[in-house]
Design a protein around this motif. Structure first.
Motif, PDB file in Angstrom:
ATOM      1  N   VAL A 101      -0.904  13.007   3.014  1.00 43.43           N
ATOM      2  CA  VAL A 101      -1.823  14.019   2.478  1.00 43.43           C
ATOM      3  C   VAL A 101      -2.807  14.436   3.566  1.00 43.43           C
ATOM      4  O   VAL A 101      -3.027  15.632   3.807  1.00 43.43           O
ATOM      5  CB  VAL A 101      -2.573  13.493   1.230  1.00 43.43           C
ATOM      6  CG1 VAL A 101      -3.722  14.406   0.860  1.00 43.43           C
ATOM      7  CG2 VAL A 101      -1.629  13.338   0.058  1.00 43.43           C
ATOM      8  N   ALA A 102      -3.380  13.457   4.249  1.00 41.87           N
ATOM      9  CA  ALA A 102      -4.343  13.762   5.312  1.00 41.87           C
ATOM     10  C   ALA A 102      -3.687  14.498   6.470  1.00 41.87           C
ATOM     11  O   ALA A 102      -4.245  15.469   6.999  1.00 41.87           O
ATOM     12  CB  ALA A 102      -4.986  12.470   5.811  1.00 41.87           C
ATOM     13  N   ALA A 154       0.835  -1.193   0.000  1.00 42.59           N
ATOM     14  CA  ALA A 154       0.000   0.000   0.000  1.00 42.59           C
ATOM     15  C   ALA A 154       0.877   1.253   0.000  1.00 42.59           C
ATOM     16  O   ALA A 154       1.992   1.247   0.493  1.00 42.59           O
ATOM     17  CB  ALA A 154      -0.910   0.002   1.219  1.00 42.59           C
ATOM     18  N   SER A 155       0.364   2.324  -0.558  1.00 47.27           N
ATOM     19  CA  SER A 155       1.102   3.583  -0.641  1.00 47.27           C
ATOM     20  C   SER A 155       1.002   4.349   0.678  1.00 47.27           C
ATOM     21  O   SER A 155      -0.073   4.430   1.278  1.00 47.27           O
ATOM     22  CB  SER A 155       0.528   4.434  -1.764  1.00 47.27           C
ATOM     23  OG  SER A 155       1.118   5.706  -1.757  1.00 47.27           O
ATOM     24  N   PRO A 156       2.102   4.955   1.130  1.00 43.15           N
ATOM     25  CA  PRO A 156       2.039   5.754   2.359  1.00 43.15           C
ATOM     26  C   PRO A 156       1.525   7.173   2.121  1.00 43.15           C
ATOM     27  O   PRO A 156       1.231   7.887   3.086  1.00 43.15           O
ATOM     28  CB  PRO A 156       3.497   5.793   2.820  1.00 43.15           C
ATOM     29  CG  PRO A 156       4.273   5.733   1.549  1.00 43.15           C
ATOM     30  CD  PRO A 156       3.472   4.828   0.632  1.00 43.15           C
ATOM     31  N   TRP A 157       1.412   7.603   0.864  1.00 45.74           N
ATOM     32  CA  TRP A 157       1.091   9.002   0.581  1.00 45.74           C
ATOM     33  C   TRP A 157      -0.257   9.475   1.099  1.00 45.74           C
ATOM     34  O   TRP A 157      -0.375  10.620   1.548  1.00 45.74           O
ATOM     35  CB  TRP A 157       1.213   9.283  -0.916  1.00 45.74           C
ATOM     36  CG  TRP A 157       2.623   9.212  -1.379  1.00 45.74           C
ATOM     37  CD1 TRP A 157       3.154   8.314  -2.260  1.00 45.74           C
ATOM     38  CD2 TRP A 157       3.716  10.050  -0.986  1.00 45.74           C
ATOM     39  NE1 TRP A 157       4.496   8.540  -2.425  1.00 45.74           N
ATOM     40  CE2 TRP A 157       4.866   9.606  -1.653  1.00 45.74           C
ATOM     41  CE3 TRP A 157       3.833  11.124  -0.120  1.00 45.74           C
ATOM     42  CZ2 TRP A 157       6.106  10.204  -1.498  1.00 45.74           C
ATOM     43  CZ3 TRP A 157       5.062  11.725   0.044  1.00 45.74           C
ATOM     44  CH2 TRP A 157       6.185  11.263  -0.644  1.00 45.74           C
ATOM     45  N   GLY A 211       1.648  19.772   0.149  1.00 47.32           N
ATOM     46  CA  GLY A 211       2.107  19.952  -1.230  1.00 47.32           C
ATOM     47  C   GLY A 211       3.091  18.879  -1.654  1.00 47.32           C
ATOM     48  O   GLY A 211       3.020  18.354  -2.775  1.00 47.32           O
ATOM     49  N   GLY A 212       4.016  18.528  -0.770  1.00 49.33           N
ATOM     50  CA  GLY A 212       4.966  17.465  -1.084  1.00 49.33           C
ATOM     51  C   GLY A 212       4.293  16.115  -1.248  1.00 49.33           C
ATOM     52  O   GLY A 212       4.691  15.306  -2.092  1.00 49.33           O
ATOM     53  N   SER A 213       3.267  15.868  -0.450  1.00 53.90           N
ATOM     54  CA  SER A 213       2.539  14.605  -0.560  1.00 53.90           C
ATOM     55  C   SER A 213       1.744  14.535  -1.852  1.00 53.90           C
ATOM     56  O   SER A 213       1.639  13.469  -2.468  1.00 53.90           O
ATOM     57  CB  SER A 213       1.605  14.438   0.640  1.00 53.90           C
ATOM     58  OG  SER A 213       2.331  14.421   1.834  1.00 53.90           O
ATOM     59  N   ILE A 214       1.188  15.655  -2.267  1.00 54.12           N
ATOM     60  CA  ILE A 214       0.481  15.681  -3.557  1.00 54.12           C
ATOM     61  C   ILE A 214       1.465  15.358  -4.680  1.00 54.12           C
ATOM     62  O   ILE A 214       1.170  14.552  -5.572  1.00 54.12           O
ATOM     63  CB  ILE A 214      -0.182  17.052  -3.787  1.00 54.12           C
ATOM     64  CG1 ILE A 214      -1.363  17.224  -2.846  1.00 54.12           C
ATOM     65  CG2 ILE A 214      -0.643  17.192  -5.231  1.00 54.12           C
ATOM     66  CD1 ILE A 214      -1.973  18.611  -2.887  1.00 54.12           C
TER      67      ILE A 214
END
Length: 131
Positions: free
Chosen positions: A21-22, A14-17, A48-51
């Motif tokens: 973001v949350a 699974a992705s940690p992003w 912004g970095g997570s996006i």
């Protein structure tokens, strides 16, 4: 055969992003609405970095740096637009940052945008010189 529900063969983990973001969105909201300058800046940078990271991981963009530049530019434009729209012209000065709650919050958003643009620019330049 080990079975992992919810994950496909294409994506074994699974992705940690989404968590970042949350977390970035929550921290930025707390920082901006409560008026905590460092929390607002950190939360917006994390958001912004997570996006940029999630768009890169999903394959929508090749590198995260242009996205980081774009999000930073949007933050700067939004902060400038709200400043012109909501803050009286006589109060728009760096010496008034910290005295008015709205101007301080808008400066926090603009600072986060400037930091993101600086990070994206430096990383893009370093990536080009390393290649």
């Amino acid at each position: 055969m080990v079975e992992e529900p919810g994950l496909s063969d294409q994506y074994p983990t699974a992705s940690p992003w989404p968590v970042f973001v949350a977390l970035g969105l929550a921290l930025s909201e707390i920082g901006v609405f409560v008026g905590l300058f460092p929390v607002a800046v950190f939360g917006l940078i994390l958001f912004g970095g997570s996006i940029a990271g999630i768009l890169t991981e999903s394959g929508y963009v090749e590198r995260p740096w242009p996205t980081l530049l774009g999000v930073g530019a949007v933050l700067i434009v939004v902060a400038a637009a709200f400043t012109v729209w909501q803050v009286p012209a006589a109060e728009i000065a760096l010496s008034n940052v910290g005295t008015g709650p709205l101007l301080t919050r808008l400066v926090a958003v603009a600072v986060a945008g400037v930091v993101m643009m600086a990070m994206g620019s430096v990383a893009s330049i370093m990536e080009q010189t390393a290649a």
